[in-house]
Enzyme design. Structure first.
Site, PDB file in Angstrom:
ATOM      1  N   CYS A  47       0.833  -1.213   0.000  1.00 52.64           N
ATOM      2  CA  CYS A  47       0.000   0.000   0.000  1.00 52.64           C
ATOM      3  C   CYS A  47       0.865   1.260   0.000  1.00 52.64           C
ATOM      4  O   CYS A  47       1.495   1.594   1.010  1.00 52.64           O
ATOM      5  CB  CYS A  47      -0.922  -0.032   1.224  1.00 52.64           C
ATOM      6  N   CYS A  50      -0.095   4.000   2.519  1.00 53.84           N
ATOM      7  CA  CYS A  50       0.274   3.584   3.879  1.00 53.84           C
ATOM      8  C   CYS A  50       1.698   4.043   4.201  1.00 53.84           C
ATOM      9  O   CYS A  50       1.990   4.499   5.311  1.00 53.84           O
ATOM     10  CB  CYS A  50       0.183   2.069   4.021  1.00 53.84           C
TER      11      CYS A  50
END
Length: 302
Positions: A47, A50
């Site tokens: 991700c 993230c």
């Protein structure tokens, strides 16, 4: 003598942030949140957002001085808790207090918004270093020391490359110096999340207005055209753009409002749209924005 010992009631810095597992979640989050709020950062190695959010979260938690803790959970390795909480998109941050989820957000927020999220849980925190630097830069700019302001904004960006306020401020300084292309380059280099900020949108609006004004000729000729024919909306519209470029903002608003008063639909609602662009460039709390909105509203809803 200065030491690294935390103040009474505060957790050591290295105890504020940890990784957890499904089996440790009850201890690390549920039980720990009985003492102070615990933020759970649900993330995964693949991700990208993230990776942007995690350092921002960690910095904000450390700056909170032990008032909140951060627990990170890799949902690839430990998907059960995220599934129970109905998390369908990451990054996702859920705040736990007294053993219960009480607040949360999704997406990679900038530092200021993460700080605001934590303040909703624990009350006001002191200014971040970036906020202190921004205030210092704004003071320098207001005092006319543009070079010093630019250096400080650059220092903010060295710490936080995606700081929308610093990007917008630097672009604004360059634009005020007359370099439209360089100002556009600053904004074009902004990360996608920062590019959505009101501060950057405001500078983009100013750039568009500057480009429009640069194409105008002699304002005296436009003024004479309007005086000779008050229904010449194009001349009045161009005059308003030129007046705004010369910081005669109230006169610009009055001319655009006059077009709306005479013919609301002229040129596909161009005068009203131009007013809205002016308001965006000036900012929502600018006194002239507020006055201009009142004038426009009195016509639109009369």
């Amino acid at each position: 003598m200065l030491t690294d010992t935390p103040a009474a009631g505060q957790a050591p810095a290295d105890d504020l942030i940890k990784d957890t597992t499904t089996t440790a979640f009850r201890q690390d989050v549920m039980q720990e949140s009985m003492r102070q709020p615990v933020l759970v950062d649900f993330w995964a190695p693949w991700c990208g957002p993230c990776k942007q959010l995690t350092p921002v979260l960690e910095k904000a938690v450390r700056n909170a001085g032990g008032k909140v803790k951060l627990v990170k959970m890799n949902i690839d390795e430990h998907p059960q808790i995220a599934g129970q909480l109905g998390i369908q998109s990451i990054p996702a941050v859920i705040a736990f207090q007294r053993g219960q989820p009480v607040d949360g957000f999704m997406g990679a927020l900038p530092e200021g918004q993460v700080k605001g999220f934590i303040e909703r849980l624990v009350g006001p925190l002191g200014p971040t270093q970036a906020e202190d630097l921004m205030a210092e830069a704004e003071a320098a700019a207001e005092a006319g020391d543009v070079d010093a302001a630019a250096e400080i904004y650059a220092a903010v960006l060295a710490q936080e490359p995606g700081h929308a306020g610093a990007i917008a401020a630097l672009a604004g300084l360059v634009l005020d110096g007359g370099d439209i292309e360089r100002a556009k380059a600053f904004l074009d280099a902004a990360p996608p999340e920062a590019a959505k900020s009101p501060a950057i949108a405001s500078v983009r609006a100013k750039i568009e207005l500057a480009e429009q004004a640069a194409s105008l000729g002699d304002l005296g000729a436009l003024q004479r055209q309007v005086e000779a024919d008050p229904a010449d909306h194009q001349a009045r519209f161009d005059l308003a753009l030129g007046l705004n470029a010369r910081d005669r903002r109230e006169d610009a608003v009055n001319h655009l409002v006059e077009i709306v008063r005479r013919d609301r639909g002229w040129n596909e609602d161009a005068a009203r749209k131009q007013l809205l662009q002016l308001f965006e460039a000036w900012g929502p709390m600018d006194p002239m924005t507020i006055r201009g909105r009142r004038k426009l509203s009195s016509l639109m809803f009369s």
